[in-house]
Write a protein that holds these residues in place. Structure first.
Motif, short mmCIF file in Angstrom:
data_model
loop_
_atom_site.label_atom_id
_atom_site.label_comp_id
_atom_site.label_asym_id
_atom_site.label_seq_id
_atom_site.Cartn_x
_atom_site.Cartn_y
_atom_site.Cartn_z
N GLU A 6 4.97 41.57 -23.22
CA GLU A 6 4.48 40.88 -22.02
C GLU A 6 3.35 41.69 -21.40
N VAL A 7 2.39 41.01 -20.84
CA VAL A 7 1.22 41.67 -20.24
C VAL A 7 1.63 42.65 -19.16
N ASP A 12 1.94 48.11 -17.14
CA ASP A 12 2.76 49.15 -16.50
C ASP A 12 2.84 50.39 -17.38
N ALA A 13 3.06 50.20 -18.68
CA ALA A 13 3.15 51.34 -19.60
C ALA A 13 1.80 52.06 -19.70
N ILE A 26 0.00 54.17 -26.57
CA ILE A 26 0.39 53.05 -27.42
C ILE A 26 1.79 52.63 -26.98
N PRO A 27 1.88 51.72 -26.03
CA PRO A 27 3.18 51.35 -25.46
C PRO A 27 4.21 50.85 -26.46
N ALA A 28 3.78 50.31 -27.59
CA ALA A 28 4.74 49.78 -28.56
C ALA A 28 5.41 50.87 -29.39
N TRP A 35 4.40 59.86 -32.40
CA TRP A 35 2.97 60.07 -32.12
C TRP A 35 2.59 61.52 -32.37
N THR A 36 3.41 62.46 -31.94
CA THR A 36 3.12 63.88 -32.12
C THR A 36 3.01 64.23 -33.60
N ALA A 37 3.91 63.70 -34.42
CA ALA A 37 3.86 63.95 -35.86
C ALA A 37 2.60 63.35 -36.48
N PHE A 38 2.23 62.16 -36.05
CA PHE A 38 1.01 61.53 -36.56
C PHE A 38 -0.21 62.37 -36.18
#
Length: 60
Positions: A6-7, A12-13, A26-28, A35-38
């Protein structure tokens, strides 16, 4: 059927990420460790881009 965020939740994120001074939000992606590993893998890979010689795996 594919789920779509939802928008309001996305905004908010994104604002929370902005407040935390995150360079990328990247809220999803729910797990920060993902993310840290990437990011670590990306930095490791980028470190080889300036090599003047091919990697050992490409030498005959």
């Amino acid at each position: 059927m594919r789920n779509v965020m939802e928008v309001e939740a996305l905004v908010d994120a994104a604002l929370v990420g902005f407040d935390r001074k995150e360079l990328v939000t990247i809220p999803a992606v729910p797990d920060e460790a993902t993310w840290t590993a990437f990011e670590q893998a990306r930095l490791t890979l980028a470190g080889g881009f300036g090599n003047a010689e091919p990697g050992a795996r490409y030498r005959a």
